[in-house]
Design an enzyme around this catalytic site. Structure first.
Site, PDB file in Angstrom:
ATOM      1  CG  LEU A  62      -2.038  -1.023   1.167  1.00  0.00           C
ATOM      2  CD1 LEU A  62      -2.897  -0.846   2.479  1.00  0.00           C
ATOM      3  CD2 LEU A  62      -3.050  -0.840  -0.005  1.00  0.00           C
ATOM      4  CG  HIS A 178      11.053 -11.893  -1.327  1.00  0.00           C
ATOM      5  ND1 HIS A 178      10.385 -10.948  -2.040  1.00  0.00           N
ATOM      6  CD2 HIS A 178      12.248 -12.036  -1.724  1.00  0.00           C
ATOM      7  CE1 HIS A 178      11.293 -10.633  -3.176  1.00  0.00           C
ATOM      8  NE2 HIS A 178      12.376 -11.266  -2.676  1.00  0.00           N
ATOM      9  CG  HIS A 231       6.663 -13.430  -4.728  1.00  0.00           C
ATOM     10  ND1 HIS A 231       7.730 -14.045  -4.107  1.00  0.00           N
ATOM     11  CD2 HIS A 231       6.581 -12.188  -4.093  1.00  0.00           C
ATOM     12  CE1 HIS A 231       8.581 -13.042  -3.662  1.00  0.00           C
ATOM     13  NE2 HIS A 231       7.696 -12.172  -3.628  1.00  0.00           N
ATOM     14  CG  ASP A 304       4.464  -9.024  -5.257  1.00  0.00           C
ATOM     15  OD1 ASP A 304       4.433  -8.322  -4.468  1.00  0.00           O
ATOM     16  OD2 ASP A 304       5.468  -9.534  -5.722  1.00  0.00           O
TER      17      ASP A 304
HETATM   18 ZN   LIG Z   1       8.194 -10.389  -2.408  1.00  0.00          ZN
END
Ligand SMILES: [Zn+2]
Length: 426
Positions: A62, A178, A231, A304
């Site tokens: 955001l 991640h 992801h 994402d």
């Molecule tokens: Zn990431």
């Protein structure tokens, strides 16, 4: 608050295996029996549309505080609602990042003032997101934190990650990771392969992701910590995740629409709007991701959503920041690519967008039953349209989807007692 009678829609709630055309009544934001409505109730004809439990995007940036030239809480949550989401998990890599109980409580106040839909705020795993010293996870849990992540990166030190998983397990919190080994990924700006060589750009081999996926699975087995892999982009990662889940480890993974739609070849077409971390890989990876998502080894679809300004993206492939937006396009793209192509059933698609994220974040499931707070995603399943960034709610335009043809689109969400129609948000 307004009363609503939604009539004629197909209501599909995988949490209780319900799938039928039925009326749905809402009074003061709560699902009630139609007989409880007064004559003032607003009647909304939803014939041909679908009502699903509210979609939840567990991977959103955001950008507030600190980078509100890219996006802010108001514009980002508006984009989420316009995209069919009734809730989201905001990543903590703002400027400054959200790292402490104090940061978290301050952010909660900001969100309460500015967010259009409810936002869960993720907090960093390590102090300052620097990957050097652990945060006090138990104190974060007691303050109401639901998830931890150093997204944008991950602690490179395996022993630190092992202690993080032990502490997170004790605090009852999931670690959302991640997976990137910087010693392999840097200074790559796209997937390492024939295309990066042809373009003369530094590449990131699959190994950069796969090494950390392998590490996280090893530590998940060792510690019993709840782990969620963000992801995923490579076939090798998918294979390891599938095996780990078959083994019964408490691990899950997510995939983004761009990794399901594109390959490194598309970098030539979209340039900086195909620069993201992890990078777009090859057709064999894309096929493996599709297969894993459809069979459920990858249980979550997320965006994402990573907004950047045009000036930042204008720096070119070598210097532009990683990331693209996607909140407003993801649902339409996935309906087209996955549901209308016959790859996945509607019930399974709803599980990827709604049920699985809620389970990982230990939120109650939505079953669309009487007495439940109404949190609804309403979809026009058959509408054909072309994606356009012209009236986008997001401040950013770093998005490769302009002009793409889709079938099916979010029509509205119902959140906190209000019907938010996509058309009226734009
Ligand atoms: Zn990431």
């Amino acid at each position: 608050m307004q009363e609503y009678l939604f009539s004629g829609a197909r209501i599909l709630a995988p949490a209780r295996a319900f799938d039928a055309v039925a009326d749905l009544a809402v009074k003061d934001g709560v699902i009630v029996a139609p007989a409880e409505l007064s004559s003032r109730a607003k009647k909304i004809d939803l014939k041909g549309k679908l009502i699903a439990p509210g979609f939840f995007d567990m991977h959103v940036h955001l950008r507030e505080p600190g980078q509100t030239h890219k996006e802010d809480i108001a514009s980002g949550t508006r984009a989420a609602a316009a995209g069919g989401f009734t809730g989201l998990l905001a990543m903590p890599n703002t400027d400054p990042p959200i790292c402490s109980v104090e940061d978290f409580l301050q952010q909660q106040k900001l969100l309460a003032q500015k967010a259009l839909i409810p936002v869960l705020q993720c907090v960093s795993l390590t102090q300052g997101r620097e990957g050097k010293a652990l945060n006090e996870l138990m104190a974060l849990r007691q303050a109401g934190v639901k998830a931890l992540s150093d997204d944008g990166g991950t602690p490179q030190d395996e022993e630190l990650m092992r202690r993080a998983m032990l502490a997170a397990k004790e605090a009852g919190l999931p670690i959302i990771d991640h997976c990137e080994d910087y010693s392999i990924s840097r200074p790559g700006v796209m997937h390492e392969g024939a295309v990066s060589r042809r373009l003369g750009l530094p590449g990131q081999p699959r190994l950069a992701e796969e090494r950390m996926v392998q590490r996280d699975i090893r530590l998940c087995r060792e510690t019993g910590c709840r782990v969620h892999l963000q992801h995923l982009s490579s076939a090798g990662s998918v294979k390891m995740l599938r095996q780990a889940r078959q083994e019964g480890l408490p691990i899950s993974g997510e995939v983004m629409p761009h990794h399901l739609l594109f390959t490194d070849q598309d970098v030539e077409k979209y340039g900086v709007n195909a620069k993201m971390a992890p990078p777009l890989r090859e057709e064999s990876d894309r096929q493996a991701l599709l297969e894993a998502l459809c069979e459920g080894s990858i249980s979550v679809l997320a965006t994402d959503h990573a907004p950047h300004s045009q000036a930042e993206k204008a720096l070119g492939m070598l210097k532009a920041p990683f990331g693209i937006t996607g909140l407003e396009q993801a649902v339409a793209l996935c309906l087209t690519l996955l549901y209308h192509s016959g790859k996945i059933s509607l019930a399974e698609l709803i599980k990827r967008f709604s049920c699985a994220p809620r389970e990982i974040l230990q939120m109650p499931q939505l079953s669309l039953e009487i007495g439940e707070t109404a949190e609804l995603t309403i979809i026009d399943l058959e509408q054909k349209h072309q994606l356009s960034l012209q009236n986008s709610c997001s401040k950013a335009r770093n998005c490769p989807y302009e002009g793409m043809s889709c079938k099916g689109k979010p029509w509205a969400v119902f959140s906190q007692g209000r019907l938010l129609k996509t058309q009226e948000l734009k």
